[in-house]
Design a protein around this motif. Structure first.
Motif, short mmCIF file in Angstrom:
data_model
loop_
_atom_site.label_atom_id
_atom_site.label_comp_id
_atom_site.label_asym_id
_atom_site.label_seq_id
_atom_site.Cartn_x
_atom_site.Cartn_y
_atom_site.Cartn_z
N GLU A 53 0.84 -1.19 0.00
CA GLU A 53 0.00 0.00 0.00
C GLU A 53 0.88 1.24 0.00
O GLU A 53 1.88 1.30 0.69
CB GLU A 53 -0.89 -0.01 1.23
CG GLU A 53 -1.93 1.08 1.20
CD GLU A 53 -2.96 0.92 2.29
OE1 GLU A 53 -3.44 1.95 2.77
OE2 GLU A 53 -3.26 -0.21 2.65
N GLU A 54 0.49 2.24 -0.76
CA GLU A 54 1.29 3.45 -0.91
C GLU A 54 1.32 4.25 0.38
O GLU A 54 0.28 4.51 0.99
CB GLU A 54 0.68 4.29 -2.03
CG GLU A 54 1.46 5.54 -2.33
CD GLU A 54 0.82 6.34 -3.43
OE1 GLU A 54 0.97 7.56 -3.40
OE2 GLU A 54 0.17 5.75 -4.30
N LYS A 55 2.51 4.66 0.81
CA LYS A 55 2.74 5.52 1.97
C LYS A 55 2.09 4.98 3.24
O LYS A 55 1.47 5.70 3.98
CB LYS A 55 2.25 6.94 1.69
CG LYS A 55 3.06 7.64 0.64
CD LYS A 55 2.65 9.08 0.53
CE LYS A 55 3.47 9.79 -0.52
NZ LYS A 55 3.13 11.17 -0.64
N SER A 56 2.20 3.69 3.47
CA SER A 56 1.69 3.08 4.70
C SER A 56 2.84 2.39 5.39
O SER A 56 3.76 1.89 4.76
CB SER A 56 0.61 2.05 4.39
OG SER A 56 -0.50 2.68 3.82
N LEU A 68 -1.84 -0.05 10.38
CA LEU A 68 -1.08 0.67 9.36
C LEU A 68 -1.25 2.17 9.54
O LEU A 68 -2.35 2.65 9.82
CB LEU A 68 -1.56 0.29 7.96
CG LEU A 68 -1.44 -1.16 7.55
CD1 LEU A 68 -2.12 -1.38 6.21
CD2 LEU A 68 0.02 -1.55 7.47
N VAL A 70 -1.44 5.53 7.64
CA VAL A 70 -1.70 6.05 6.30
C VAL A 70 -1.46 7.55 6.33
O VAL A 70 -2.15 8.29 7.03
CB VAL A 70 -3.15 5.74 5.85
CG1 VAL A 70 -3.42 6.29 4.47
CG2 VAL A 70 -3.41 4.24 5.89
N GLU A 71 -0.47 7.98 5.58
CA GLU A 71 -0.06 9.38 5.58
C GLU A 71 -1.07 10.24 4.81
O GLU A 71 -1.52 9.87 3.73
CB GLU A 71 1.32 9.49 4.94
CG GLU A 71 2.00 10.79 5.18
CD GLU A 71 3.42 10.78 4.66
OE1 GLU A 71 3.76 11.71 3.91
OE2 GLU A 71 4.16 9.84 4.98
N SER A 92 -0.92 11.54 10.12
CA SER A 92 -1.19 10.21 9.59
C SER A 92 -2.33 9.63 10.41
O SER A 92 -2.45 9.91 11.60
CB SER A 92 0.02 9.29 9.73
OG SER A 92 1.11 9.78 9.01
N THR A 102 -9.41 3.62 2.11
CA THR A 102 -8.62 4.55 2.93
C THR A 102 -8.56 5.93 2.30
O THR A 102 -8.38 6.91 3.02
CB THR A 102 -7.20 4.02 3.16
OG1 THR A 102 -6.58 3.75 1.91
CG2 THR A 102 -7.21 2.78 4.03
N THR A 103 -8.71 6.05 0.99
CA THR A 103 -8.69 7.38 0.37
C THR A 103 -9.89 8.20 0.81
O THR A 103 -9.77 9.40 1.04
CB THR A 103 -8.64 7.29 -1.17
OG1 THR A 103 -9.72 6.47 -1.63
CG2 THR A 103 -7.34 6.69 -1.64
N LYS A 106 -9.15 9.29 4.36
CA LYS A 106 -8.14 10.34 4.36
C LYS A 106 -8.77 11.69 4.03
O LYS A 106 -8.50 12.69 4.69
CB LYS A 106 -7.02 10.03 3.36
CG LYS A 106 -6.10 8.95 3.81
CD LYS A 106 -4.97 8.60 2.87
CE LYS A 106 -4.82 9.30 1.60
NZ LYS A 106 -3.69 8.84 0.78
#
Length: 161
Positions: A53-56, A68, A70-71, A92, A102-103, A106
């Protein structure tokens, strides 16, 4: 005079040898530390499946072992002060492993944080108590917004200008 030159050049050679030995020992010790102490990243299910996962990142400490971080992209907001002040906040959210969408989480958390920051003044976040209050308020808001999916919120940076 010839003996003085050999003594100083021998001292310089000894210094170089000592520095080289110290560097080799440091690299070997760091490698051993990484091998024996640090967890093996290849053993996680996401790494085995080839999905990262990106940036986790895995968050140790007060959260479950598979949580995790998530930034969220940096948040910049104007504060409610008379010489205009701005705040930049890097945060985060900590989610349980396998949390879908998660998007969306966020974006919702980012909007809530911006709305909360716009109602603050510089004096509200000054000092240890002000920062602690800010952290607790943002953490509570993120947990409510996440409806059980968000385990917490971490502040990575805060800049007032």
């Amino acid at each position: 005079m010839a003996t003085e030159k050999s003594e100083t050049s021998g001292g310089a050679a000894d210094l170089v040898k000592s520095a080289l030995a110290a560097a080799i020992i440091g690299v070997g010790g760091g490698g051993a530390f990484g091998y024996f102490v640090m967890p093996n990243g290849a053993s996680t299910p996401a790494a085995q499946a080839g999905h990262v996962e990106e940036k986790s990142s895995v968050v140790p400490g007060r959260f479950p072992g598979d949580a995790l971080a998530v930034e969220i992209s940096s948040i910049i907001a104007d504060l409610e002060t008379e010489p205009r002040s701005r705040v930049r906040l890097d945060i985060s959210i900590v989610v349980a492993h396998g949390t879908p969408e998660t998007t969306t989480l966020k974006n919702e958390v980012k909007e809530d944080v911006i709305a909360y920051l716009k109602g603050l003044s510089v004096s509200d976040i000054q000092g240890v108590r002000g920062f602690q209050n800010l952290r607790e308020q943002l953490d509570d808001r993120a947990r409510v917004r996440g409806r059980g999916a968000i385990l917490g919120l971490l502040i990575g940076g805060l800049v007032l200008e």
